[in-house]
Design a protein around this motif. Structure first.
Motif, PDB file in Angstrom:
ATOM      1  N   VAL A   1      14.042 -39.751 -35.349  1.00 37.01           N
ATOM      2  CA  VAL A   1      13.456 -38.552 -35.382  1.00 37.01           C
ATOM      3  C   VAL A   1      13.594 -37.801 -34.379  1.00 37.01           C
ATOM      4  CG1 VAL A   1      11.078 -37.559 -35.364  1.00 37.01           C
ATOM      5  CG2 VAL A   1      11.285 -39.633 -36.754  1.00 37.01           C
ATOM      6  N   ILE A   2      14.249 -36.595 -34.734  1.00 37.83           N
ATOM      7  CA  ILE A   2      14.701 -35.529 -33.746  1.00 37.83           C
ATOM      8  C   ILE A   2      13.803 -34.393 -33.492  1.00 37.83           C
ATOM      9  CG2 ILE A   2      17.234 -36.300 -33.886  1.00 37.83           C
ATOM     10  CD1 ILE A   2      17.805 -33.832 -35.715  1.00 37.83           C
ATOM     11  N   MET A   3      13.067 -34.007 -34.677  1.00 37.79           N
ATOM     12  CA  MET A   3      11.919 -33.220 -34.407  1.00 37.79           C
ATOM     13  C   MET A   3      10.456 -33.418 -34.875  1.00 37.79           C
ATOM     14  SD  MET A   3      13.674 -29.205 -35.394  1.00 37.79           S
ATOM     15  CE  MET A   3      15.108 -28.710 -34.972  1.00 37.79           C
ATOM     16  N   ASP A   4       9.733 -33.651 -33.897  1.00 36.08           N
ATOM     17  CA  ASP A   4       8.362 -33.790 -33.978  1.00 36.08           C
ATOM     18  C   ASP A   4       7.533 -32.845 -32.925  1.00 36.08           C
ATOM     19  OD1 ASP A   4       5.818 -34.975 -34.169  1.00 36.08           O
ATOM     20  OD2 ASP A   4       6.255 -36.997 -33.867  1.00 36.08           O
ATOM     21  N   MET A   5       6.883 -32.085 -33.447  1.00 41.07           N
ATOM     22  CA  MET A   5       6.012 -31.015 -32.889  1.00 41.07           C
ATOM     23  C   MET A   5       4.642 -31.795 -32.277  1.00 41.07           C
ATOM     24  SD  MET A   5       8.354 -29.125 -32.950  1.00 41.07           S
ATOM     25  CE  MET A   5       7.838 -27.766 -32.119  1.00 41.07           C
ATOM     26  N   GLY A   6       4.387 -32.838 -32.519  1.00 41.81           N
ATOM     27  CA  GLY A   6       3.116 -33.572 -32.065  1.00 41.81           C
ATOM     28  C   GLY A   6       1.960 -33.309 -32.625  1.00 41.81           C
ATOM     29  N   GLU A   7       0.701 -33.844 -32.181  1.00 39.79           N
ATOM     30  CA  GLU A   7      -0.537 -33.809 -32.827  1.00 39.79           C
ATOM     31  C   GLU A   7      -0.972 -32.285 -32.760  1.00 39.79           C
ATOM     32  OE1 GLU A   7      -2.079 -36.153 -34.055  1.00 39.79           O
ATOM     33  OE2 GLU A   7      -0.758 -37.887 -33.322  1.00 39.79           O
ATOM     34  N   PRO A   8      -1.849 -31.948 -33.612  1.00 34.85           N
ATOM     35  CA  PRO A   8      -2.435 -32.815 -34.992  1.00 34.85           C
ATOM     36  C   PRO A   8      -1.145 -32.794 -35.923  1.00 34.85           C
ATOM     37  CG  PRO A   8      -3.344 -30.769 -35.148  1.00 34.85           C
ATOM     38  CD  PRO A   8      -2.738 -30.674 -33.704  1.00 34.85           C
ATOM     39  N   ASN A   9      -0.538 -33.713 -36.326  1.00 28.27           N
ATOM     40  CA  ASN A   9       0.703 -33.896 -37.286  1.00 28.27           C
ATOM     41  C   ASN A   9       0.413 -33.299 -38.652  1.00 28.27           C
ATOM     42  OD1 ASN A   9       2.107 -35.434 -35.425  1.00 28.27           O
ATOM     43  ND2 ASN A   9       1.294 -37.444 -36.018  1.00 28.27           N
ATOM     44  N   GLU A  10      -0.728 -33.439 -39.042  1.00 31.10           N
ATOM     45  CA  GLU A  10      -1.114 -32.581 -40.500  1.00 31.10           C
ATOM     46  C   GLU A  10      -0.863 -31.249 -40.577  1.00 31.10           C
ATOM     47  OE1 GLU A  10      -1.469 -34.462 -43.137  1.00 31.10           O
ATOM     48  OE2 GLU A  10      -1.806 -36.300 -42.330  1.00 31.10           O
ATOM     49  N   ASN A  11      -1.049 -30.639 -39.225  1.00 25.30           N
ATOM     50  CA  ASN A  11      -0.689 -29.029 -39.210  1.00 25.30           C
ATOM     51  C   ASN A  11       0.265 -28.580 -38.157  1.00 25.30           C
ATOM     52  OD1 ASN A  11      -3.192 -28.152 -40.951  1.00 25.30           O
ATOM     53  ND2 ASN A  11      -4.337 -29.636 -39.594  1.00 25.30           N
ATOM     54  N   ASN A  12       1.209 -29.572 -38.051  1.00 26.00           N
ATOM     55  CA  ASN A  12       2.116 -29.148 -37.036  1.00 26.00           C
ATOM     56  C   ASN A  12       3.533 -29.534 -37.598  1.00 26.00           C
ATOM     57  OD1 ASN A  12       2.238 -27.973 -34.679  1.00 26.00           O
ATOM     58  ND2 ASN A  12       1.980 -29.721 -33.492  1.00 26.00           N
ATOM     59  N   GLY A  13       3.890 -29.362 -39.037  1.00 26.79           N
ATOM     60  CA  GLY A  13       4.883 -29.898 -39.323  1.00 26.79           C
ATOM     61  C   GLY A  13       6.378 -28.944 -38.974  1.00 26.79           C
ATOM     62  N   VAL A  14       7.539 -29.888 -39.087  1.00 27.31           N
ATOM     63  CA  VAL A  14       8.788 -29.039 -38.968  1.00 27.31           C
ATOM     64  C   VAL A  14       9.807 -29.496 -39.915  1.00 27.31           C
ATOM     65  CG1 VAL A  14       9.316 -30.364 -37.070  1.00 27.31           C
ATOM     66  CG2 VAL A  14      10.458 -28.367 -37.299  1.00 27.31           C
TER      67      VAL A  14
END
Length: 524
Positions: free
Chosen positions: A241-254
């Motif tokens: 995983v090279i892009m994960d914008m963090g919590e809350p995951n349901e409202n922070n997608g990339v």
């Protein structure tokens, strides 16, 4: 007297002709009404993929006429030597009157040890249509540069009566490939939006959406994943995983990634859209801040994809604040002859009208710029440099039926619609892949433009690679190759592997597939 004889002869000739016609008609009707058993095999153009349990090889349609019955006991088939080496097992399924494949009613599995195969089954076929399917699972070490050829020759019944098989279709010789990511891997619902690039070390870098909960677009719980291959796509390392914008995951997608390799700095860049809350296409608004508008974010790797930087937004330096949204076109970007880095891009203006465009860097990724696009109602695009300083933008057009194409020689300050635009490259309103590569064509090195998409105007199927030998000025119909004729999501990405081989990374339904394609098969 002479006239009377002539008239009588004409009458006799007419009666003979009438009798022959009547006899022929009766024979034809009898043949039609007494139609016998009919067995037809069909084989679609579909790669056989490592990692897939039931790759479809062939379907038999068996028609049994009224008053007849076939107690099938054996099916005989033939496999080529490369197929025998590559296949772990062939399975036979019976779907009854259902013409579409289902893996519920398996009859037998055979591990090929010879090219001549026999399948012992017990099917009592009564009058009507019946369908029998053959599938294959590849060995883990199968050579994906080889091909499988599989034919079913005959059926035998309990009375030792032999029924011959008639072949239809063109897919009996099948290329091999790899299912890089499959729905359900690591608990993920769907993998989508493929991008691919080749580094100076020959490493293939693929990027894609990891859609954890469902197959839907942003906004949602989506990260950008990356897989590497150091052997030309034959084997693939586990997802990073090279892009994960963090919590809350349901409202922070990339998601919607694109990738490019900078041959000067040896750095890999990946661009994607970050939706904080509902900040994707539907919910993004004018402005620059992440709480109101979608963000164009970048990550990079200095070590051939082993480790990656943290995501950084470049929205404030590129987006017109009046636009509703600005982000990259998914797939792959390019490095120009003068060193500029370029991603295809798209923006949705203040009236929510989409435009394809570009985003570029003069300083190897330190800063980025953009310009207005050439044509409204265009979205996902890909870009190449045809000649030094001249860029060609190949665009998804919401009008449907065709791709739109435009060129610029001043980095997008001005655009000229190309003569092939909206008339030459069929497209069902979908993303497509588009690269220029120096490859070996009939013994000589040549710059070739390759285009990959669903070669249709209304539906996503018939995934095809096409080649242009004059830098996209024209597309000879003979220089194209059907890769996969099935209906699916249809996005794809192309890259050069070596002078004789193109890599093709594309979507199935919730899966991502890869095949190696010889240039000589595309360019006839």
């Amino acid at each position: 007297m002479l006239n009377s004889i002539k008239m009588m002869m004409k009458f006799i000739k007419f009666k003979i002709q009438l009798g022959l016609f009547t006899l022929l008609t009766i024979c034809t009707l009898n043949a039609f009404s007494q139609k016998g058993v009919e067995i037809v095999s069909t084989s679609q153009v579909i790669p056989v993929l490592k990692g897939i349990e039931t790759n479809q090889l062939l379907r038999l349609m068996v028609y049994v006429p009224a008053g007849a019955e076939i107690p099938v006991k054996k099916i005989k088939a033939k496999l080529n030597p490369d197929g025998m080496k590559a296949i772990e097992k062939i399975e036979v399924y019976f779907t009854g009157i259902e013409p579409l494949f289902s893996g519920k009613n398996k009859q037998i599995a055979v591990n090929p040890t010879t090219v001549n195969l026999g399948f012992d089954i017990n099917l009592n076929l009564k009058p009507g249509m019946h369908y029998i399917w053959f599938t294959a699972k590849l060995k883990p070490d199968a050579d994906i540069d080889s091909k499988i050829e599989f034919h079913v020759n005959q059926l035998e019944d309990a009375r030792s009566k032999v029924y011959r098989v008639v072949e239809e279709g063109t897919g009996y010789v099948k290329r091999l490939g790899v299912a890089v990511k499959k729905a359900g891997d690591d608990g993920v619902n769907t993998y989508r939006i493929p991008g691919m690039a080749t580094t100076d070390k020959g490493t293939l870098i693929t990027v894609y959406d990891i859609r954890y909960k469902n197959s839907g677009d942003l906004p949602g719980n989506i990260d950008v994943g990356m897989s590497r291959s150091t052997d030309g796509g034959r084997n693939w390392q586990a997802t990073k995983v090279i892009m994960d914008m963090g919590e809350p995951n349901e409202n922070n997608g990339v998601g919607d990634p694109a990738v490019l390799f900078d041959p000067v700095t040896k750095k890999i860049w990946v661009a994607a859209l970050w939706s904080k809350g509902n900040r994707s296409i539907a919910g993004s608004k004018p402005g620059l801040l992440e709480d109101v508008t979608g963000q164009l974010v970048l990550v990079s790797s200095d070590d051939d994809g082993l480790t990656w930087s943290a995501p950084k937004s470049i929205t404030a330096g590129t987006k017109d604040p009046a636009w509703n949204l600005f982000f990259n076109g998914p797939g792959s970007g390019i490095a120009m002859a003068d060193g500029k880095l370029v991603f295809a891009a798209q923006y949705w203006d203040e009236h929510a009208m989409p435009y394809s465009t570009l985003v570029y860097s003069n300083d190897h990724g330190k800063t980025w710029k953009t310009e207005d696009g050439p044509k409204p109602n265009t979205t996902e695009s890909q870009i190449i440099e045809t000649r030094p300083g001249v860029l060609m933008l190949n665009m998804r057009d919401n009008r449907g039926s065709f791709r739109s194409v435009a060129t610029t020689n001043d980095m997008g300050k001005s655009w000229l619609e190309h003569p092939t635009s909206y008339r030459t490259l069929a497209d069902p309103v979908c993303m497509a892949s588009f690269i220029k590569a120096s490859v070996n064509v009939k013994g000589k090195q040549k710059d070739v433009v390759f285009f990959g998409n669903d070669n249709a105007q209304t539906m996503r199927y018939n995934l095809t690679i096409k080649a242009s030998l004059d830098l996209g000025e024209s597309w000879d119909l003979k220089n194209q190759l059907l890769i996969d004729e099935r209906k699916f999501y249809g996005y794809s990405s192309l890259t050069k592997i070596d002078d004789k081989t193109i890599g093709f990374f594309y979507e199935g339904v919730r899966d991502l597939y890869f095949v190696r394609v010889p240039v000589s098969e595309i360019i006839k």
